[in-house]
Motif scaffolding. Structure first.
Motif, short mmCIF file in Angstrom:
data_model
loop_
_atom_site.label_atom_id
_atom_site.label_comp_id
_atom_site.label_asym_id
_atom_site.label_seq_id
_atom_site.Cartn_x
_atom_site.Cartn_y
_atom_site.Cartn_z
N ASN A 304 9.20 5.92 54.54
CA ASN A 304 10.62 6.03 54.92
C ASN A 304 11.53 5.25 53.99
N TYR A 305 10.99 4.22 53.35
CA TYR A 305 11.76 3.43 52.38
C TYR A 305 12.09 4.25 51.13
N HIS A 306 11.38 5.35 50.94
CA HIS A 306 11.61 6.23 49.79
C HIS A 306 12.53 7.40 50.12
N ILE A 307 13.05 7.42 51.35
CA ILE A 307 13.85 8.57 51.78
C ILE A 307 15.24 8.11 52.23
N LEU A 308 16.27 8.71 51.65
CA LEU A 308 17.64 8.46 52.08
C LEU A 308 18.01 9.43 53.18
N LYS A 309 18.97 9.03 54.02
CA LYS A 309 19.39 9.87 55.14
C LYS A 309 20.32 11.00 54.71
N HIS A 310 20.71 11.01 53.47
CA HIS A 310 21.63 12.04 52.98
C HIS A 310 21.18 12.49 51.60
N MET A 311 21.74 13.58 51.14
CA MET A 311 21.34 14.15 49.85
C MET A 311 22.19 13.56 48.74
N GLN A 312 21.53 12.98 47.76
CA GLN A 312 22.23 12.32 46.66
C GLN A 312 21.75 12.89 45.33
N CYS A 313 22.59 13.72 44.74
CA CYS A 313 22.26 14.28 43.42
C CYS A 313 22.49 13.24 42.34
N ALA A 314 21.74 13.35 41.25
CA ALA A 314 21.83 12.37 40.17
C ALA A 314 23.24 12.33 39.57
N GLU A 315 23.88 13.49 39.43
CA GLU A 315 25.18 13.54 38.78
C GLU A 315 26.30 12.93 39.62
N SER A 316 26.00 12.63 40.89
CA SER A 316 27.03 12.04 41.75
C SER A 316 27.14 10.53 41.56
N ILE A 317 26.21 9.95 40.81
CA ILE A 317 26.16 8.49 40.65
C ILE A 317 26.88 8.09 39.38
N VAL A 318 27.89 7.24 39.51
CA VAL A 318 28.59 6.71 38.33
C VAL A 318 28.55 5.19 38.29
N THR A 319 28.06 4.58 39.38
CA THR A 319 27.92 3.13 39.44
C THR A 319 26.92 2.80 40.54
N GLY A 320 26.40 1.56 40.55
CA GLY A 320 25.42 1.18 41.56
C GLY A 320 26.02 1.15 42.96
N MET A 321 25.25 1.69 43.92
CA MET A 321 25.72 1.74 45.31
C MET A 321 24.54 1.49 46.24
N PRO A 322 24.74 0.65 47.27
CA PRO A 322 23.67 0.48 48.27
C PRO A 322 23.64 1.69 49.19
N MET A 323 22.45 2.22 49.41
CA MET A 323 22.30 3.41 50.26
C MET A 323 21.20 3.18 51.28
N GLU A 324 21.48 3.53 52.53
CA GLU A 324 20.55 3.27 53.61
C GLU A 324 19.39 4.25 53.58
N THR A 325 18.18 3.72 53.78
CA THR A 325 16.98 4.55 53.82
C THR A 325 16.61 4.87 55.26
N MET A 326 15.65 5.78 55.42
CA MET A 326 15.14 6.11 56.75
C MET A 326 14.43 4.91 57.37
N GLN A 327 14.01 3.97 56.53
CA GLN A 327 13.32 2.77 57.04
C GLN A 327 14.29 1.76 57.63
N GLY A 328 15.57 1.90 57.29
CA GLY A 328 16.59 1.03 57.88
C GLY A 328 17.21 0.04 56.93
N THR A 329 16.52 -0.25 55.83
CA THR A 329 17.11 -1.14 54.82
C THR A 329 17.74 -0.29 53.71
N VAL A 330 18.24 -0.94 52.67
CA VAL A 330 18.97 -0.19 51.65
C VAL A 330 18.26 -0.25 50.30
N LEU A 331 18.52 0.77 49.50
CA LEU A 331 18.14 0.80 48.09
C LEU A 331 19.42 0.77 47.27
N GLU A 332 19.39 0.08 46.15
CA GLU A 332 20.52 0.11 45.22
C GLU A 332 20.30 1.28 44.28
#
Length: 651
Positions: A304-332
């Motif tokens: 679950n730590y490898h899965i985000l709750k929403h769909m994030q395409c690579a081209e949508s990223i222009v800077t670092g952002m914390p994103m919540e995982t299915m495990q409950g913590t965040v990935l940068e």
């Protein structure tokens, strides 16, 4: 004039904020902001961020205007005509609206000439230059040239079927402006009713099947054109089907089945899966991997730590952002140039593998969340490596790798001063850094007592600026492991071994103070249960007084009592509870003024030479100077020298 200038500036900033916050969609917000920034260059001019050395351009974002960076790379500002406008010879800006033409000709105007050429080859021109209403997600010229040769050859060698189908998949049989392209929406394409999938991100980036719209809202008489940065392909399988057919994800497939997560990835959703390859699993020590694979709870947390709750395409990223995982913590989730990053690492090897219910990005390094780790694993690669080695040398390694519910108080590396001898006392001390139950710092409260494996009870002190366990204060976020927790602290614990009087008697630096306390009849006070904070004058502090006056003082119980009570605060204050300005009520006098500068505690501007000598009924802080010389101990503002002379006169 200056006031008028400030007023105009304030109005401009208010206008920018109002438009950016009040725009209909994120894309419209960045477009409007770009228009405002481009306005000094003429009407309908938009400011664009252009990544140096590339042809990548972005409308400017309210927050990123001053950063001048995209994905960590320098960006320069260029000024171009906003969508739908063109320059006129001899006129400033872009005053002329582009004439409306059909979609076929709009492809040429928008710079998608390769797509225009392929519509000719596929005999598609009649569909897009006549009546109707069509949305065309048109690949840019660069997008076509980026296709692998074998794919492009297959398309152009069969223009009536393969190329026609590919182009039809880029088309929707209705007009869709950027306002209609809502986040998470899907629209039926003109190729066998396969859907195209839209994502409209808060930073204004819009994607279709993870291809970024780089020229949006190019209006035509019979529809609209959005130029995209890649050729998109039809999607028919869900995320799990994708995993099921890729041998490079075999270990992941097995792990998902063992964790009972197959059904979730087959169901409807908008998932982002950072998929560890077989190579990523192989990098993990076998003992660690087997432990996690054999523990359903830890395995589910890991996956679950490898899965985000929403769909994030690579081209949508222009800077670092914390994103919540299915495990409950965040990935940068961030980017570095052309590379998508996770927690600051460029470990993503393949991006934007699309399924009907999400997107997969391949990674070559397994992400293990704290919740799947043992205590020993929590300590690895952190700021407590010295403590880790100490615990291992003490023989506590197997315990820290086990499944017992514990809380580890782990001193930071800089808490260890000089060399540490691994003797019986040190082993006992390390055992007292282990609490008998799993706790988080959020569950601690003032006055709480915590049982250690070494048999002691440690006290909890809650201050406005800190939370401390005896002399050691919490220095980082908790790490909650599979069975146990790690609380990082700023000091090695020095649990109390006796009362304040015992502490003073055991230290030769306080021999004069010990005698003075006995003369003043304060021994019982130093041994009672009431918590005190003692700013203890060392022998050096006493020796700053001329010898005759010192001798008279040390023989006068009443004078000593008044003087010493001013050195004692009511309550328990360890150094971690001292801020830049802290006050404490002494047993005699108005107040003690404390501060912290360069990691040194000051009391009445006198530095504490050693802090946090812990006692069962308080704490001792050693001072080498008189702390009464700057603060009163009575309404008459006695200082030490005047006090001694007055006492001598009374005798």
């Amino acid at each position: 004039a200056e006031m008028k200038h400030l007023t105009l500036l304030a109005l401009a900033l208010t206008l920018i904020a109002t438009i950016c916050l009040g725009a209909k969609s994120p894309y419209q917000a960045v477009l409007t902001h770009s228009r405002i920034r481009g306005r000094p260059h003429g009407p309908n001019v938009c400011a664009m961020h252009n990544i140096q050395g590339t042809d990548k351009k972005y409308f400017t974002n309210c927050k990123q205007w001053y950063q001048r960076k995209i994905c960590g790379k320098p960006a320069v500002i260029s000024y171009e005509c906003c969508p739908g406008y063109e320059k006129m010879p001899g006129e400033k800006g872009c005053p002329a609206a582009l004439p409306l033409v059909d979609i076929y000709n709009t492809l040429g105007v928008a710079g998608a000439s390769t797509t225009q050429m392929y519509t000719d080859r596929a005999n598609l021109k009649e569909e897009i230059d006549g009546p109707g209403s069509v949305t065309f997600f048109a690949p840019s010229n660069t997008a076509w040239s980026a296709l692998p040769h074998e794919i492009l050859d297959a398309l152009v060698s069969n223009v009536n079927i393969e190329l026609l189908n590919a182009l039809h998949y880029h088309m929707v049989d209705r007009r869709l402006t950027s306002e209609d392209l809502k986040h998470g929406s899907s629209f039926t394409s003109m190729y066998q009713d396969f859907d195209v999938h839209i994502h409209h991100y808060p930073n204004g980036i819009v994607t279709v099947n993870c291809a970024r719209l780089i020229k949006t809202d190019q209006h035509a008489t019979n529809g609209i054109v959005h130029v995209v940065d890649r050729v998109i392909t039809a999607i028919s399988n869900n995320v799990h089907s994708f995993i099921d057919t890729d041998d490079d994800l075999e270990t992941l497939r097995t792990a998902l089945a063992a964790a009972g997560m197959t059904t979730m990835l087959e169901s409807e959703g908008q998932y982002t899966l950072f998929a560890p390859t077989n190579e990523a699993f192989e990098k993990i020590p076998p003992d660690t991997l087997n432990r996690i694979l054999g523990d359903p709870v830890a395995l589910r947390d890991l996956l679950n730590y490898h899965i985000l709750k929403h769909m994030q395409c690579a081209e949508s990223i222009v800077t670092g952002m914390p994103m919540e995982t299915m495990q409950g913590t965040v990935l940068e989730v961030g980017c570095d140039g052309d590379h998508m990053t996770l927690n600051g690492k460029a470990i993503i090897t393949k991006t934007d593998q699309l399924g009907t219910n999400g997107v997969i990005h391949y990674i070559n390094e397994l992400l293990i969340p704290d919740s799947a780790k043992t205590l020993l694993e929590l300590m690895e690669g952190s700021t407590v490596t010295k403590a880790q080695q100490m615990f291992v040398d003490t023989g506590l390694g197997p315990l820290l790798s086990g499944s017992e519910a514990l809380t580890l108080l782990a001193p930071q590396d800089d808490a260890f001063k000089g060399s540490m001898t691994m003797d019986g006392e040190m082993k006992k001390l390390m055992n007292n850094h282990l609490l008998k139950t799993q706790l988080s710092s959020k569950s601690l409260y003032h006055g709480q007592e915590l049982d250690t494996l070494g048999g002691l009870k440690l006290r909890v002190f809650v201050y406005r600026n800190n939370l401390c366990i005896e002399n050691a204060c919490i220095a980082a976020h908790d790490k909650m492991g599979r069975f146990a927790s790690m609380l990082t602290v700023d000091k090695v614990l020095t649990p109390p071994t006796g009362t304040i009087m015992d502490v003073l008697k055991a230290d030769d630096r306080f021999s004069l103070l010990t005698g003075a306390l006995q003369t003043a009849g304060m021994t019982e006070l130093m041994n009672q249960q009431k918590l005190l904070t003692v700013f203890a004058p060392t022998n050096d502090a006493f020796n700053t007084i001329p010898r005759p006056e010192l001798n008279r003082l040390l023989q006068n119980s009443q004078g000593l009592s008044r003087l010493l009570r001013f050195h004692m605060g009511d309550g328990m204050l360890v150094s971690g509870g001292v801020t830049s300005h802290t006050r404490m009520q002494p047993l005699l006098g108005e107040r003690l003024e404390m501060g912290m500068r360069n990691y040194t505690v000051y009391v009445n501007r006198v530095p504490v030479v050693e802090a946090d000598l812990m006692a069962t009924n308080g704490v001792v802080h050693a001072v080498n100077d008189d702390i009464t010389n700057l603060r009163s101990i009575s309404p008459h503002q006695y200082i030490m020298t005047s006090l001694t002379s007055r006492l001598a006169e009374r005798k």
